[in-house]
Write an enzyme that holds these catalytic residues in place. Structure first.
Site, PDB file in Angstrom:
ATOM      1  CG  ASP A 837      -2.198  -0.821   0.913  1.00 19.58           C
ATOM      2  OD1 ASP A 837      -2.755  -0.660  -0.180  1.00 19.58           O
ATOM      3  OD2 ASP A 837      -2.591  -1.639   1.761  1.00 19.58           O
ATOM      4  CB  CYS A 884       4.561  -7.190   6.767  1.00 15.47           C
ATOM      5  SG  CYS A 884       3.482  -5.758   6.829  1.00 15.47           S
TER       6      CYS A 884
HETATM    7  C1  PEP Z   1       0.797  -3.968   2.519  1.00 13.37           C
HETATM    8  O1  PEP Z   1       0.004  -3.098   2.158  1.00 13.37           O
HETATM    9  O2  PEP Z   1       2.007  -3.980   2.174  1.00 13.37           O
HETATM   10  C2  PEP Z   1       0.338  -5.071   3.368  1.00 13.37           C
HETATM   11  C3  PEP Z   1       1.187  -5.939   3.856  1.00 13.37           C
HETATM   12  O3  PEP Z   1      -0.995  -5.177   3.579  1.00 13.37           O
HETATM   13  P1  PEP Z   1      -1.982  -5.824   2.502  1.00 13.37           P
HETATM   14  O4  PEP Z   1      -1.185  -6.329   1.347  1.00 13.37           O
HETATM   15  O5  PEP Z   1      -2.735  -6.888   3.205  1.00 13.37           O
HETATM   16  O6  PEP Z   1      -2.819  -4.636   2.141  1.00 13.37           O
HETATM   17 MG    MG Z   2      -1.939  -2.972   3.169  1.00 17.89          MG
END
Ligand code: PEP
Ligand code: MG
Length: 950
Positions: A837, A884
């Site tokens: 994001d 992450c």
């Molecule tokens: C991200 O945005 O990098 C994240 C780990 O969350 P998601 O991919 O679940 O939006």
């Molecule tokens: Mg995210």
């Protein structure tokens, strides 16, 4: 609309007779540079066919269709003869409006005129006007724009839970049709629908309206107090008569019935046709539509009937008009191919309607060619246009979206959809229905066979969904209806598919919208059977498959032992092609653009699913390198796996924690077995998505306990609180339709609107943890105020629930949070950077965009700078930072992230061992130098090139 200037109008003329007047008209066109001399004779030729007297003292002379060669520019000239001229048919003419038209534009001019002339007293004022301006004002006053009301604005059977959702759906449809913009939708969302009685409701707005329109949405299944919601986009007063007709229906007690009848019948009722009226449809066959002469003929036939006949355009937005009024009939502006609907009521109605239909079929005094026989076989609208593009250059890397890891080298098989050719119209309706019925049956049988042969899992599930779709009675009914309007089985079927797919595409939820591709896939299967089109046959040897987008049924037919890789022109990371490629373990690159469809079958390609890039016709050198890396990769994977339980420590002694990202708590044990040192991101929304309603406290405790139990007493679990909205829909927590869901109610913003759900989740996490290490983090936080609001809930629950090892942090996913990290760091225990994001919001590129997402690269220096700011701020306060997002498992990015000071990397479980082994290859000192170099570069390409060159 007419565009008139002072020069277009000539007042106070006199003429010895109608010939003189007509000649003056022709001359004025020539003098104005609108026509050549030959057009003057054409005006006379036209009058000799039939009079152009329109009524109300007005004649509208124009040339014959074959005289268009003499027209230099479309335009009109207005000549006023105050004393009047006796026209050759005996009519008294005071105003001659002569038209030079290059194509069918004269229909629009006529249509505009008839609206003007319809108004009482206007013709009289025109004949007496003392100056040109007065005439221009009278003629140019545009009619109220018509209110769009047709099959496109009707939404029958919306799966809505209340009338607000119906209103939202109707408003979104009007926006999708271009009648209104997002301001309109927002305004409608703010409203409480107003009762019209008889379980009908109305929402209306003038904000952001571009074209007046009336939407109508009915629910499926039925709702208690709501039969349907009208959504009115107002502009001017064009809707007044339409709304009067609606009120009239309600007064007659026929409102509720609107929600039970077919879209065609709804349109008929709202167009003013009585529910007892008989109707008959016929297509206009005249080459130039219902211009004055055929319209006049139609009026004459209507006048000969003993009953009142009404007529309207089936697809139009206008009400039914009296078929005996010439101005009204011309005012329909009917063109060749459009369907007229006649209606009449009472004894003899059928015969009268038959007479009207026959007159139109016979050409209304003109020689016409029947549409059914002349419609050329035309390619279907589903044909892909990719024949003209240049293929990507040989031995050059083309970057797209990485969809499934792995690398392949093989010749290409470029699968192009067959060019479905079919007749658009057909007259044997029963025969067409039977053909369609048989084709649907065959398609169903094909799908059953495919399901039996499918590798199971997701492929079989998707094919079963196709099986449901192909048998959908509503699709068939819509196709049958189109056939009864004169379309062929193929055209009728595709119309039904296309309408339904477009409705699906209009949904804000990306996953649901992508099901439109499934509908079209099903549609093409039936179309292929109807057209007898053969699908191209894949080669016997191993190959890389190139397609526009891989439909589920295509995948099911693939011999996976031969398909070494998949490359698609369309599709993002969430498209079915990507999901299926991952399910089948085939390296895949998607969303590469149409140029790849111009590649030739048989040429060789390197497909790198890891980096999301392909290299057509690689040089021997590149090929050798790729082969080497395939072998090395196999070796690396094996060695990394063997060392998976060892720490990830750089050669100069710096330890990085490597954890796993999980959606399903049941997979925690597998993650540990793959070497994960904890769970670095538990996407708890998947726990919520797995249940039909919000899971209660006990259910959640048991789910989270499964992960804690697998992790043991020392490995931490970083749980992200519920992150729904945006690209992550939750059925039982609907978010109103938003124009920009990624910028709307999602993540912590949404969760804070239902604090009780958040509180239950936090309570369950704390209770499941007990003394085991729990890290709670909030998604999509934009600043410290949001963090405090969410953290307050944790603090409150911790007063009741004992849990000894708890940290509370935020995800850094919004640039504002990275920029403000120094203000957050003192209050949090840790940061976890969601680079997926963060990249999307920093680069303003939708992470799932089929064409752009390959550019949403987390190695962009702008993103790297935000990561550095976050790490620096955290370390200054003694806090730790994880990453992450997907970037953490990108082999090229790992040294940069380590160099930027990140403490923990959380990656897909199957990547844990590889990331650990990558870390072990590095030194912290070199990584720092490298990271600093990357921060100074201007683009992500420059970063990737620099890293590649190492
Ligand atoms: C991200 O945005 O990098 C994240 C780990 O969350 P998601 O991919 O679940 O939006
Ligand atoms: Mg995210």
């Amino acid at each position: 609309m007419l565009t008139l200037t002072q020069d277009s109008v000539s007042l106070g003329r006199t003429a010895s007779d109608w010939r003189d007047a007509l000649d003056q008209a022709g001359q004025s066109l020539c003098e104005a540079g609108l026509a050549e001399d030959g057009y003057r004779q054409a005006l006379f030729d036209r009058e000799s066919q039939s009079s152009t007297f329109l009524g109300n003292g007005i004649a509208i002379p124009h040339g014959t269709p074959d005289s268009r060669q003499f027209v230099k520019k479309t335009g009109v000239r207005v000549l006023q003869f105050p004393d009047g001229v006796t026209w050759h048919d005996g009519a008294h003419v005071t105003l001659v409006i002569t038209i030079a038209a290059q194509s069918d534009e004269h229909l629009d001019i006529l249509r505009a005129l008839t609206h003007v002339l319809d108004r009482d007293g206007v013709a009289d004022q025109l004949s007496r006007a003392g100056n040109a301006e007065e005439v221009i004002n009278l003629l140019s006053r545009s009619p109220a724009p018509p209110t769009k009301l047709d099959e496109e604005t009707l939404m029958v059977g919306v799966p809505a839970r209340d009338r607000l959702e119906l209103a939202t759906a109707a408003a979104a449809r009007l926006r999708q049709l271009g009648c209104a913009d997002e301001m309109f939708v927002t305004d409608i969302l703010d409203q409480t629908p107003v009762s019209l009685g008889q379980k009908l409701w109305l929402v209306r707005s003038r904000h952001g309206v571009k074209q007046p329109a009336l939407g109508f949405a009915t629910p499926q299944p039925a709702l208690n107090e709501t039969a349907g919601v009208f959504c009115l986009a107002e502009l001017g007063d064009g809707h007044v008569s339409l709304m009067e007709r609606l009120i009239g229906l309600l007064e007659d007690g026929k409102g509720e019935e609107l929600a039970r009848v077919s879209p065609q019948q709804i349109l008929a009722r709202l167009s003013g046709e009585s529910s007892d009226a008989e109707t008959a449809k016929v297509r206009v066959r005249n080459a130039h539509g219902l211009h004055a002469r055929p319209a006049k003929q139609l009026v004459q036939v209507a006048r000969e009937q003993a009953l009142d006949i009404k007529v309207r355009l089936m697809e139009g937005e206008q009400p039914a008009v009296s078929a005996t009024s010439l101005t009204k009939v011309i005012g329909l502006g009917a063109r060749r191919g459009q369907m007229l609907v006649f209606s009449a009521q009472g004894q003899g109605a059928s015969a009268a309607l038959e007479a009207m239909v026959n007159a139109v079929r016979d050409g209304l005094g003109e020689v016409v060619t029947p549409l059914d026989d002349t419609a050329a076989a035309r390619p279907s609208r589903n044909k892909t246009k990719y024949t003209q593009v240049e293929p990507p250059a040989a031995d050059t890397a083309l970057v797209a979206v990485s969809a499934s890891p792995g690398m392949a080298i093989a010749p290409l098989f470029v699968m192009r959809l067959p060019d479905f050719k079919y007749e658009e119209y057909a007259s044997d309706q029963a025969g067409e229905r039977a053909r369609l019925e048989t084709a649907i049956g065959q398609a169903h049988h094909q799908l059953e066979t495919l399901i039996d042969q499918a590798p199971g899992g997701e492929v079989a599930e998707i094919l079963s969904m196709h099986e449901e779709m192909v048998q959908d009675p509503e699709l068939k009914e819509a196709a049958f209806e189109a056939i009864s309007e004169g379309l062929s089985a193929e055209a009728g079927w595709w119309k039904a598919i296309d309408t339904s797919a477009r409705a699906q595409e209009a949904l804000a939820d990306r996953l649901l919208a992508e099901r439109a591709a499934d509908l079209r896939d099903v549609g093409r299967r039936v179309l292929g059977i109807l057209c007898g089109a053969e699908m191209p046959q894949p080669p016997e040897h191993p190959y890389i498959l190139v397609m526009e987008d891989v439909g589920p049924s295509d995948v099911a037919q693939l011999d996976t032992s031969k398909v070494k890789g998949l490359l698609t022109a369309k599709g993002g990371a969430t498209s079915h092609s990507a999901i299926l490629a991952r399910a089948l373990g085939i390296p895949a690159v998607v969303g590469a653009g149409d140029t790849v469809l111009a590649l030739k079958s048989g040429i060789e390609m390197i497909l790198d699913g890891e980096r999301g890039r392909v290299i057509p016709e690689p040089s021997q050198e590149r090929r050798d390198r790729a082969e080497l890396s395939i072998k090395e990769r196999e070796q690396r994977v094996k060695e990394a796996f063997d060392a998976r339980f060892e720490d990830a420590t750089t050669q100069d002694g710096h330890r990085i924690e490597v954890c796993a990202n999980l959606g399903n708590t049941a997979h925690a044990a597998d993650a540990v077995e793959r070497g994960a040192e904890g769970v670095g991101l538990l996407r708890t929304e998947f726990v919520f998505m797995a249940h039909p309603d919000a899971p209660d406290l006990e259910t959640q405790i048991s789910e989270y306990s499964e992960a804690f139990d697998a992790l043991g007493t020392t490995r931490p679990l970083v749980a992200r609180t519920l992150d729904v909205g945006g690209d992550k829909p939750l059925d039982y927590w609907p978010v109103p339709q938003e124009d920009n869901p990624f910028l709307g109610l999602r993540g912590i913003r949404l969760a804070l609107t239902k604090p009780d759900i958040l509180e239950t989740q936090i309570r369950a996490l704390l209770m499941a943890a007990g003394d085991r290490p729990l890290r709670i983090m909030f998604p999509m936080v934009k600043d410290v105020a949001e963090f405090h609001a969410a953290k307050a809930i944790v603090d409150r629950v911790r007063e009741d629930v004992q849990a000894s090892d708890v940290q509370v942090g935020v995800m850094i996913e919004i640039p504002s949070c990275a920029l403000l990290a120094p203000s957050l760091a003192p209050h949090v225990d840790f940061f976890s950077i969601g680079t997926n994001d963060l990249t999307q919001y920093t680069l303003a590129i939708d992470r799932g965009h089929s064409q752009l997402s390959s550019q949403a690269d987390g190695l962009h220096p702008a993103v790297l700078r935000l990561i550095k700011m976050t790490v620096d701020a955290a370390h200054a306060e003694g806090r730790w930072v994880g990453v992450c997002g997907e970037l953490a498992s990108d082999a090229q990015a790992v040294p940069v992230l380590v160099g930027l000071g990140v403490d923990e990397l959380s990656v897909a479980a199957r990547q844990v061992a590889l990331v650990k082994s990558r870390v072990r290859e590095l030194t912290l000192a070199d990584s720092k130098t490298l990271a600093n170099q990357m921060l100074a570069l201007p683009t992500s390409t420059a970063v990737r090139d620099a890293l590649e060159a190492l």
